[in-house]
Design an enzyme around this catalytic site. Structure first.
Site, PDB file in Angstrom:
ATOM      1  N   LYS A 178       0.883  -1.187   0.077  1.00 19.20           N
ATOM      2  CA  LYS A 178      -0.064   0.046  -0.113  1.00 19.20           C
ATOM      3  C   LYS A 178       1.086   1.180   0.007  1.00 19.20           C
ATOM      4  CE  LYS A 178      -1.256   2.588   3.058  1.00 19.20           C
ATOM      5  NZ  LYS A 178      -1.257   4.033   2.279  1.00 19.20           N
ATOM      6  N   GLU A 252       9.838   0.775  10.742  1.00 12.79           N
ATOM      7  CA  GLU A 252      10.704   1.586  10.567  1.00 12.79           C
ATOM      8  C   GLU A 252      10.229   3.010  10.895  1.00 12.79           C
ATOM      9  OE1 GLU A 252      13.934   0.649  10.443  1.00 12.79           O
ATOM     10  OE2 GLU A 252      13.950  -1.117   9.563  1.00 12.79           O
ATOM     11  N   CYS A 286      14.178  10.028   7.379  1.00 13.05           N
ATOM     12  CA  CYS A 286      14.119   9.505   8.935  1.00 13.05           C
ATOM     13  C   CYS A 286      15.452   9.545   9.643  1.00 13.05           C
ATOM     14  CB  CYS A 286      13.495   7.933   8.767  1.00 13.05           C
ATOM     15  SG  CYS A 286      14.372   6.952   7.829  1.00 13.05           S
ATOM     16  N   GLU A 383      10.317  15.174  15.749  1.00  7.69           N
ATOM     17  CA  GLU A 383      10.926  14.905  14.381  1.00  7.69           C
ATOM     18  C   GLU A 383      10.021  16.074  13.834  1.00  7.69           C
ATOM     19  OE1 GLU A 383       9.725  11.680  12.066  1.00  7.69           O
ATOM     20  OE2 GLU A 383      11.556  11.234  11.679  1.00  7.69           O
TER      21      GLU A 383
HETATM   22  P1  NAD Z   1       2.542   8.240   8.140  1.00  4.32           P
HETATM   23  O1  NAD Z   1       2.751   7.289   9.255  1.00  4.32           O
HETATM   24  O2  NAD Z   1       1.544   9.330   8.398  1.00  4.32           O
HETATM   25  O3  NAD Z   1       2.233   7.366   6.697  1.00  4.32           O
HETATM   26  C1  NAD Z   1       3.196   6.478   6.501  1.00  4.32           C
HETATM   27  C2  NAD Z   1       2.357   5.446   5.763  1.00  4.32           C
HETATM   28  O4  NAD Z   1       1.256   4.675   6.514  1.00  4.32           O
HETATM   29  C3  NAD Z   1       1.114   6.034   4.618  1.00  4.32           C
HETATM   30  O5  NAD Z   1       1.092   4.987   3.459  1.00  4.32           O
HETATM   31  C4  NAD Z   1      -0.133   6.080   5.402  1.00  4.32           C
HETATM   32  O6  NAD Z   1      -1.053   5.896   4.380  1.00  4.32           O
HETATM   33  C5  NAD Z   1      -0.031   4.711   6.237  1.00  4.32           C
HETATM   34  N1  NAD Z   1      -0.858   4.861   7.446  1.00  4.32           N
HETATM   35  C6  NAD Z   1      -0.735   5.881   8.177  1.00  4.32           C
HETATM   36  N2  NAD Z   1      -1.636   5.495   9.561  1.00  4.32           N
HETATM   37  C7  NAD Z   1      -1.972   4.262   9.164  1.00  4.32           C
HETATM   38  C8  NAD Z   1      -2.511   3.133  10.126  1.00  4.32           C
HETATM   39  N3  NAD Z   1      -2.975   3.494  11.266  1.00  4.32           N
HETATM   40  N4  NAD Z   1      -2.587   2.042   9.645  1.00  4.32           N
HETATM   41  C9  NAD Z   1      -2.159   1.623   8.519  1.00  4.32           C
HETATM   42  N5  NAD Z   1      -1.467   2.431   7.555  1.00  4.32           N
HETATM   43  C10 NAD Z   1      -1.252   3.789   8.227  1.00  4.32           C
HETATM   44  O7  NAD Z   1       4.131   8.849   7.858  1.00  4.32           O
HETATM   45  P2  NAD Z   1       4.445   9.677   6.750  1.00  4.32           P
HETATM   46  O8  NAD Z   1       4.022  11.222   6.992  1.00  4.32           O
HETATM   47  O9  NAD Z   1       3.976   9.381   5.226  1.00  4.32           O
HETATM   48  O10 NAD Z   1       6.036   9.326   6.454  1.00  4.32           O
HETATM   49  C11 NAD Z   1       6.913  10.212   7.285  1.00  4.32           C
HETATM   50  C12 NAD Z   1       7.376   9.463   8.708  1.00  4.32           C
HETATM   51  O11 NAD Z   1       7.854   8.201   7.996  1.00  4.32           O
HETATM   52  C13 NAD Z   1       8.454  10.024   9.428  1.00  4.32           C
HETATM   53  O12 NAD Z   1       8.135   9.939  10.643  1.00  4.32           O
HETATM   54  C14 NAD Z   1       9.723   9.237   8.986  1.00  4.32           C
HETATM   55  O13 NAD Z   1      10.674   9.467   9.868  1.00  4.32           O
HETATM   56  C15 NAD Z   1       9.108   7.906   8.975  1.00  4.32           C
HETATM   57  N6  NAD Z   1      10.078   7.163   8.099  1.00  4.32           N
HETATM   58  C16 NAD Z   1      10.903   6.268   8.708  1.00  4.32           C
HETATM   59  C17 NAD Z   1      11.977   5.288   8.097  1.00  4.32           C
HETATM   60  C18 NAD Z   1      12.786   4.644   8.572  1.00  4.32           C
HETATM   61  O14 NAD Z   1      13.398   3.674   7.887  1.00  4.32           O
HETATM   62  N7  NAD Z   1      12.872   4.485   9.958  1.00  4.32           N
HETATM   63  C19 NAD Z   1      12.232   5.699   6.711  1.00  4.32           C
HETATM   64  C20 NAD Z   1      11.320   6.724   6.073  1.00  4.32           C
HETATM   65  C21 NAD Z   1      10.409   7.474   6.804  1.00  4.32           C
END
Ligand code: NAD
Length: 478
Positions: A178, A252, A286, A383
């Site tokens: 997804k 992650e 991240c 963050e």
């Molecule tokens: P987000 O958590 O809002 O969304 C990430 C994904 O999860 C999207 O596809 C979203 O639609 C989905 N999602 C959101 N809530 C959900 C739920 N309750 N159940 C299932 N799916 C859900 O994050 P974002 O704003 O898109 O991305 C940024 C974040 O990702 C930052 O916090 C960043 O640090 C993190 N990130 C971490 C890594 C790592 O490897 N540690 C890498 C890249 C990004």
């Protein structure tokens, strides 16, 4: 020209969506539509999970040897390589990633990751015979865990998908992905590549959608394991659900990593490294080292140098090769970053940026640096996920290690010193899943991931294959 998609890639075919609702993708640098696709509904997830289950249990894939899986991964890598330039450009337009970064990390790196797992798959040993002290033999097997539900964010949409696909397919799993609504167009290029690579139907399936569709995928009874990259908030919700279901999950999540500049550091090297270690992808990475720890003895020199260097970064169109900082991925996200900049002005001393650059359109913020930041301040704890750096003063090396480790998160980090051994011994003491010496680059051949609120489990390295396997012991008693 905008790309319009009408179908989903499920079960090896392009199929009609269950609902008529659509996702409109806006370009980060223009705010204008650059493409659209159908929005997944629960019925689409049901269909994709059923296809992935059939592929796992019954298709040709189920009887592939590890070497055949490796060959399939290599074909997939070939098909992606051909589309590398289009992938990089699409990501860059969607989330504002400077094209030079997209070329490296959303194109070149992903091909490398797939070829790496192709090679590991080819040599995978999944069963060993172990003599028991009780006087019989046991076959210890590592079996593919099953159908994986993978959810990725918008910041590195291709790399974060491939970091799941590579090890999962090497292990013999199948997957429903997804993608994030902000960056869904690149997933169509990946699906096209999967089709060209002739992966057996149902091995990889994509259903774009928002968090409700993601939540439905996480709790779907046909899913055996969840692989998630995204925010810590969403990660906690997903972990709770997986806990209830007793479903394996890797997470992650976010970070607030620290760069420790030691007294003997080469400041030019620090400044040259800043765009990739602290401001990569406009700060939307991240592992970014957004806390910069500067020693008392060189504090003013470091603040002046970093403020000057960040002020001179080229902000602009992410497709322009001269650009070092592009826009934020969405209007909502820019507003969030601006909120943190406003907060920073009340918590610390602004030494660079702090406003919105003179661009006619797009979701830009100026790369910003705060000095005299207390490690307990909001801008040092939370963050921000934008080009906003906090410089924090430290006294002794012990202080530096303590401040770096005093964070809810523990994902990345850097140590800067001309003495590599000294830097490495400090790196061993910092509480974090990964640390770079005089730079930062996740190694394909080493586990990547975080501790504390930065996540559970690891991606990359041979270790990542284990996250898609489960053990079975067969006791040969008679
Ligand atoms: P987000 O958590 O809002 O969304 C990430 C994904 O999860 C999207 O596809 C979203 O639609 C989905 N999602 C959101 N809530 C959900 C739920 N309750 N159940 C299932 N799916 C859900 O994050 P974002 O704003 O898109 O991305 C940024 C974040 O990702 C930052 O916090 C960043 O640090 C993190 N990130 C971490 C890594 C790592 O490897 N540690 C890498 C890249 C990004």
């Amino acid at each position: 020209m905008a790309t319009t998609h009408q179908k989903f890639f499920i079960d090896g075919q392009w199929v009609e969506p269950a609902s008529s609702s659509r996702i409109n993708v806006l370009g980060a640098a223009t705010g204008e539509s650059i493409g659209s696709c159908p929005e997944g509904a629960t019925a689409d997830i049901d269909r994709a999970v059923a296809a992935a289950r059939r592929a796992f249990k019954e298709s040709a894939w189920a009887s592939y040897t590890p070497a055949e899986r490796g060959a399939a991964l290599n074909r997939f890598a070939d098909a992606i390589e051909k589309r590398g330039a289009r992938l990089a450009q699409t990501v860059s337009m969607q989330n504002g990633m400077p094209i030079n970064v997209a070329d490296q990390l959303e194109s070149g790196f992903v091909v490398g990751v797939l070829r790496y797992y192709a090679a590991l798959a080819a040599g995978l040993v999944t069963e060993e015979t172990r003599p028991s002290p009780l006087g019989f033999n046991t076959f210890v097997r590592k079996e593919a865990i099953g159908v994986v539900g993978a959810i990725v964010p918008w910041n590195f949409p291709v790399a974060l998908s491939i970091m799941k696909i590579g090890p999962a397919l090497a292990a013999g799993c199948t997957m429903v992905l997804k993608p994030s609504p902000e960056t869904v167009l690149d997933s169509y290029i990946l699906a096209e590549a999967a089709e060209e690579a002739e992966l057996p139907p149902g091995v990889l399936n994509w259903v774009p959608g928002g968090r409700d569709v993601g939540a439905y995928l996480v709790s779907h009874p046909g899913i055996d394991k969840v692989a998630f990259t995204g925010s810590t908030n969403a990660g906690r919700i997903i972990a709770q659900e997986c806990g209830r279901l007793l479903r394996p999950v890797t997470l992650e999540l976010g970070g607030k990593s620290a760069a420790i500049i030691l007294e003997d550091a080469d400041l030019n090297a620090v400044l040259q490294g800043l765009p990739s270690t602290s401001l990569l992808n406009n700060g939307q990475a991240c592992f970014s080292c957004t806390r910069i720890l500067a020693p008392n003895s060189r504090y003013d020199e470091i603040v002046d140098a970093i403020a000057g260097s960040v002020s001179s970064l080229v902000v602009g169109d992410p497709l322009d090769r001269a650009t070092q900082i592009g826009p934020m991925a969405s209007s909502v996200h820019r507003t969030r970053v601006e909120g943190y900049i406003a907060k920073g002005k009340s918590e610390a001393r602004l030494v660079a940026g702090g406003g919105v650059p003179q661009q006619e359109r797009g979701w830009f913020v100026q790369p910003t640096v705060f000095a005299d930041v207390d490690n307990a301040a909001t801008i040092a704890r939370e963050e921000i996920f934008g080009p906003v750096l906090s410089i924090i003063r430290y006294g002794s090396e012990d202080d530096a290690v303590r401040i770096a480790s005093e964070s809810e998160y523990g994902l990345g980090g850097t140590i800067w010193s001309v003495d590599r051994d000294r830097a490495a011994s400090l790196a061993r003491r910092v509480e974090s899943g990964t640390v770079g010496i005089n730079g930062y680059l996740p190694d394909i051949n080493a586990p990547f991931g975080g501790i504390k609120a930065s996540g559970l489990g690891r991606e990359l390295g041979p270790e990542s294959i284990a996250a898609y396997q489960q053990y079975k012991s067969i006791y040969m008693l008679g």
